[in-house]
Write an enzyme that holds these catalytic residues in place. Structure first.
Site, PDB file in Angstrom:
ATOM      1  N   LYS A 176     -63.005   9.305  76.785  1.00 59.47           N
ATOM      2  CA  LYS A 176     -62.558  10.505  77.292  1.00 59.47           C
ATOM      3  C   LYS A 176     -62.094  11.457  78.339  1.00 59.47           C
ATOM      4  CE  LYS A 176     -63.789  12.695  72.568  1.00 59.47           C
ATOM      5  NZ  LYS A 176     -64.779  13.958  72.443  1.00 59.47           N
ATOM      6  N   GLY A 321     -74.977   6.476  82.977  1.00 60.76           N
ATOM      7  CA  GLY A 321     -75.637   5.148  82.399  1.00 60.76           C
ATOM      8  C   GLY A 321     -74.751   4.365  82.241  1.00 60.76           C
ATOM      9  N   GLY A 344     -73.664  12.877  84.344  1.00 57.47           N
ATOM     10  CA  GLY A 344     -72.771  13.840  84.717  1.00 57.47           C
ATOM     11  C   GLY A 344     -73.517  14.472  85.692  1.00 57.47           C
TER      12      GLY A 344
HETATM   13  C1  3PG Z   1     -79.114  12.450  81.692  1.00 55.01           C
HETATM   14  O1  3PG Z   1     -79.867  11.584  80.987  1.00 55.01           O
HETATM   15  O2  3PG Z   1     -77.546  12.558  81.569  1.00 55.01           O
HETATM   16  C2  3PG Z   1     -79.741  13.728  82.149  1.00 55.01           C
HETATM   17  O3  3PG Z   1     -81.138  13.232  81.822  1.00 55.01           O
HETATM   18  C3  3PG Z   1     -79.560  14.507  81.373  1.00 55.01           C
HETATM   19  O4  3PG Z   1     -79.253  14.878  79.708  1.00 55.01           O
HETATM   20  P1  3PG Z   1     -78.788  16.015  78.735  1.00 55.01           P
HETATM   21  O5  3PG Z   1     -77.565  15.341  79.372  1.00 55.01           O
HETATM   22  O6  3PG Z   1     -79.428  15.479  77.538  1.00 55.01           O
HETATM   23  O7  3PG Z   1     -79.205  17.118  79.468  1.00 55.01           O
END
Ligand code: 3PG
Ligand code: MG
Length: 367
Positions: A176, A321, A344
């Site tokens: 996206k 990730g 993020g």
């Molecule tokens: C992630 O995996 O991006 C971090 O550990 C934050 O997790 P969250 O997006 O569930 O807050």
């Protein structure tokens, strides 16, 4: 560096002290087993720094997204076992998100976290964009510091933002454009070129008037993409694609997708062209796979980009990730200069130049 953020030596003598270390042990799991312990291993330098100086370390992390109540699916047991193997004698609290006070940033929950604790360290880069209790609460009262991982992530990512070697190119994929709009706009201000793959390319291709068949796209982002394309920065888009035809059979296409076809990966010509851009750059930031690499039929584009990241002499940074998982899947994770532990968080730091977790540390009593 953004203002004064205390580092580990700013904690003073930690011998005999109980130190709460907020880590991001939110690791991928399958059937109760950890499939990648990168985030756990990444916290070890900070943990050893403290234990070697006689501190008693208590780690705390979230895992997954339980809804503010205990859920055996998100128990820390597997993480605790791995941590015990890697760092014997270090404690680990139960999943912070088993308590609604964590995400609610509840002062009563912060009070429980800091009870009996002498100092706080934030080494949870991946969660430092969340203004949750364990991230922003303890530095209000405890001597605090950023851990070695957090410090390295901030140095690398703010270095990209503030002072990259040029040419600097950002390679973006994923599904996206709307999720990444802020960072795309911020990156356009600092990069020399943007390379767009992944499903987000179809909204850009549609904005340029190409037929995209039944590919995934975001019609409400077409105007935004037009504006970005007209912004004067070089934006590289695919020139060929791989996917399935209207009958669902694997197919390769040029830039015009026939009715009913779906694009799932960049094509070989595009992968080669994108690789050339990466090879000729001096700084490369990559976030987001080029296609649906989990399916071997659609992995070639992402694999070629991963290989170019490994081969280039550029300073290479991978955030997110999915792109980190792709690199690991191709065995190339040791071949880039920095693999961020944050998804993020790395995008938010690039976009805004700061994070709630960093701001909190700047306000610590010892800052
Ligand atoms: C992630 O995996 O991006 C971090 O550990 C934050 O997790 P969250 O997006 O569930 O807050
Ligand atoms: Mg290299």
């Amino acid at each position: 560096m953004v203002g004064h953020i205390p580092t580990l030596p700013d904690l003073g003598d930690v011998a005999g002290k109980r130190v709460l270390v907020r880590t991001d042990f939110n690791v991928p799991m399958e059937h109760g087993e950890i499939t990648d312990d990168f985030r756990i291993r990444s916290a070890l330098p900070t943990i050893s720094w403290l234990t070697e100086r006689g501190a008693q370390v208590v780690c705390a992390s979230h895992l997954g997204r339980p809804k503010g109540a205990p859920d055996p699916k998100y128990s820390m047991d597997a993480v605790r076992a791995r941590l015990a193997a890697l760092a014997p004698g270090v404690e680990l609290l139960e999943n912070l998100r088993f308590d609604p006070g964590e995400e609610g940033n509840d002062p009563a929950f912060v009070a429980r976290l800091v009870e009996g604790v002498d100092a706080y360290v934030n080494d949870a880069f991946g969660a430092a964009h969340r203004a949750h209790a364990s991230i922003v609460g303890p530095p209000r009262t405890l001597p605090s510091a950023m851990g070695l991982l957090l410090q390295k992530e901030v140095d690398v990512l703010l270095g990209l933002r503030n002072n990259p070697k040029r040419p600097f190119v950002a390679v973006l994929g994923g599904s996206k454009i709307s999720d990444k709009l802020g960072v795309v706009e911020a990156l356009l201000g600092v990069v020399d070129a943007l390379v767009i793959g992944g499903a987000m390319c179809f909204t850009f291709l549609a904005a340029k008037g190409y037929p995209i068949g039944d590919s995934l796209w975001e019609p409400d982002q077409v105007e935004t993409c037009k504006r970005l394309l007209a912004g004067g920065k070089r934006i590289h888009l695919p020139e060929d694609l791989v996917g399935v035809d209207a009958e669902g059979n694997f197919a390769t296409f040029g830039i015009h997708l026939p009715d009913g076809a779906k694009g799932f990966d960049i094509g070989p010509g595009t992968a080669a062209a994108f690789s050339d851009v990466i090879i000729e750059s001096r700084t490369v930031f990559w976030n987001g796979p080029m296609g649906m690499f989990e399916d071997p039929r659609f992995a070639a584009g992402t694999r070629t980009i991963a290989q170019a990241m490994a081969d280039t002499k550029a300073f290479t940074v991978v955030g997110g990730g999915d792109s980190a998982a792709a690199l690991a899947q191709f065995g190339l994770d040791d071949e880039v200069d920095h693999v961020s532990t944050g998804g993020g968080a790395s995008l938010e730091l690039l976009e805004l130049g700061d994070l709630p977790g960093l701001a909190a540390l700047r306000g610590a009593p010892n800052a």
